[in-house]
Structures are given as structure tokens and as C-alpha cells.
Design a protein around this motif. Sequence first.
Motif, mmCIF file in Angstrom:
data_model
loop_
_atom_site.group_PDB
_atom_site.id
_atom_site.type_symbol
_atom_site.label_atom_id
_atom_site.label_comp_id
_atom_site.label_asym_id
_atom_site.label_seq_id
_atom_site.Cartn_x
_atom_site.Cartn_y
_atom_site.Cartn_z
ATOM 1 N N LEU A 1 3.541 6.400 -13.838
ATOM 2 C CA LEU A 1 4.196 7.345 -12.930
ATOM 3 C C LEU A 1 5.024 8.368 -13.715
ATOM 4 O O LEU A 1 5.035 9.559 -13.389
ATOM 5 N N ILE B 1 2.573 10.726 -15.415
ATOM 6 C CA ILE B 1 1.988 11.703 -14.488
ATOM 7 C C ILE B 1 2.894 12.920 -14.373
ATOM 8 O O ILE B 1 2.435 14.068 -14.424
ATOM 9 N N SER B 2 4.192 12.683 -14.249
ATOM 10 C CA SER B 2 5.148 13.792 -14.159
ATOM 11 C C SER B 2 5.113 14.640 -15.426
ATOM 12 O O SER B 2 5.088 15.880 -15.370
ATOM 13 N N HIS C 1 1.770 16.527 -15.649
ATOM 14 C CA HIS C 1 1.748 17.638 -14.690
ATOM 15 C C HIS C 1 2.557 18.813 -15.232
ATOM 16 O O HIS C 1 2.107 19.972 -15.188
ATOM 17 N N THR D 1 -1.655 14.378 -8.094
ATOM 18 C CA THR D 1 -0.852 13.994 -6.926
ATOM 19 C C THR D 1 -1.458 12.781 -6.222
ATOM 20 O O THR D 1 -0.734 11.883 -5.798
ATOM 21 N N ARG E 1 -0.721 9.772 -8.388
ATOM 22 C CA ARG E 1 0.669 9.339 -8.229
ATOM 23 C C ARG E 1 0.830 8.489 -6.969
ATOM 24 O O ARG E 1 1.457 7.424 -7.001
ATOM 25 N N CYS F 1 -0.754 5.119 -7.513
ATOM 26 C CA CYS F 1 0.062 4.264 -8.391
ATOM 27 C C CYS F 1 1.267 3.689 -7.658
ATOM 28 O O CYS F 1 1.676 2.553 -7.927
ATOM 29 N N HIS F 2 1.846 4.458 -6.734
ATOM 30 C CA HIS F 2 2.926 3.895 -5.906
ATOM 31 C C HIS F 2 2.393 2.713 -5.090
ATOM 32 O O HIS F 2 3.056 1.670 -4.988
#
Length: 200
Positions: A49, A52-53, A56, A179, A182, A185-186
Motif C-alpha cells: 500500500l 502504491i502511493s 503513483h 487505484t 490499492r 490490497c485493502h
Amino acid sequence: MDTWTVIILLQYFLFASLVQSAPVGLPSNLPPAFRETAVEAKTLGDKILKDISATHAATVKAFSLDSSASSLQLMAASMRIPSSPVLKAPSEHFTLETCVSHMLAGVQMYQNLLEVLSSKVIGLDDLRADLRDLLNHINKLKEVAQLTVDVSDQNLSTDLASHLQDSHNVQVALQLTLTQLRSFCHDLNRTFKVLSINRP
């Protein structure tokens, strides 16, 4: 409060805690290695996670990570970017086999999408490596629990490459993939948390 009332209340709370520690849909005979692997997988999910941020920020210039325009969703369909497999905690209607099968299918799908995108974009290698490690953890969950899971027919192929002819489409594909990953993954982490609960 008399002694019998105290005993009854203690039994009630003890029973409630036992029920909470054994989620419905999980076999009661899973070995300790299953829980340990789920904990490790959740730790890796947390890292993904964050990655990913970072990915991005380094690769997508046209959108913020929280952009959610309906036009992008229309483009997802036209670019043949599939939706994530449904993922939720195991229950009597969503078995552990189904859960792990959807985990494997989803991670493999995002590996495929990122592999296609990596031919157009630099900076996806760390995320791809993390997904490979996560896939290994999920496969270990399958082996430890002795599940019969076949995802060969769920490993959705994509013709995304044919839609990456200009930089705008590449940006849209990256935005949608990251997105959706993400969000997936949550869901994975919520499920790993359930799988890692101590069982009696």
C-alpha cells in the motif's frame, strides 16, 4: 451480585471471546504456520500500500491517487482492464478455498497488468517484486491449509497493450490499475487480519 451470577457472566464472556477467535468459515484445525503466514502477508500488504502511493507519485502526472472520475471507469471497460475479484472474509457462503482462489487470481491479474505497463513506464519494478512475494505468501497459505485451489481459468488475460498507443492512455491505465490495486490490497489486508486471528 451473587457468586452464581458472576460465574454465569464469566462463562458468557468467555464463550463470546471464543466465538470471536474462530471466524465462521475457517477450519478449526489450521496449523500455527497458517496464522503466521497470514500475519506476514498482511505486513507485506501494508508495504505494498505504501509502495502504491510512491509508485503513483513517481509515474502518474495526470491524476491524483484519489481521483475517481466516472469517465475513467468507462475507459477501464474500453481498455479491457478487468475488475478485481470479489474478496471477503471466509464464511459458510464464501469458503476458505474460494477466498484463497480469489486472492491468487487478483494478485496474478495485477502482476499481468503491471507487466504490460512496465513496457511503457519506468518505476514499476519494486511493486511487481512485492506482488511476486505476496503471491508466494498466498501460495504458502494454500499449501499449509492443504487447499485444492486452481486459478488457471481465473488468471484473466488482458489485451491492454493494444490500448497503450499514446501517453494519455498510459496515464489512464496506470491510474486505473494502481487505484484498483490499492482497493484490492485493502480487501486483502482485512482478510489477512481475519485469517491471522488466534483460534482455540
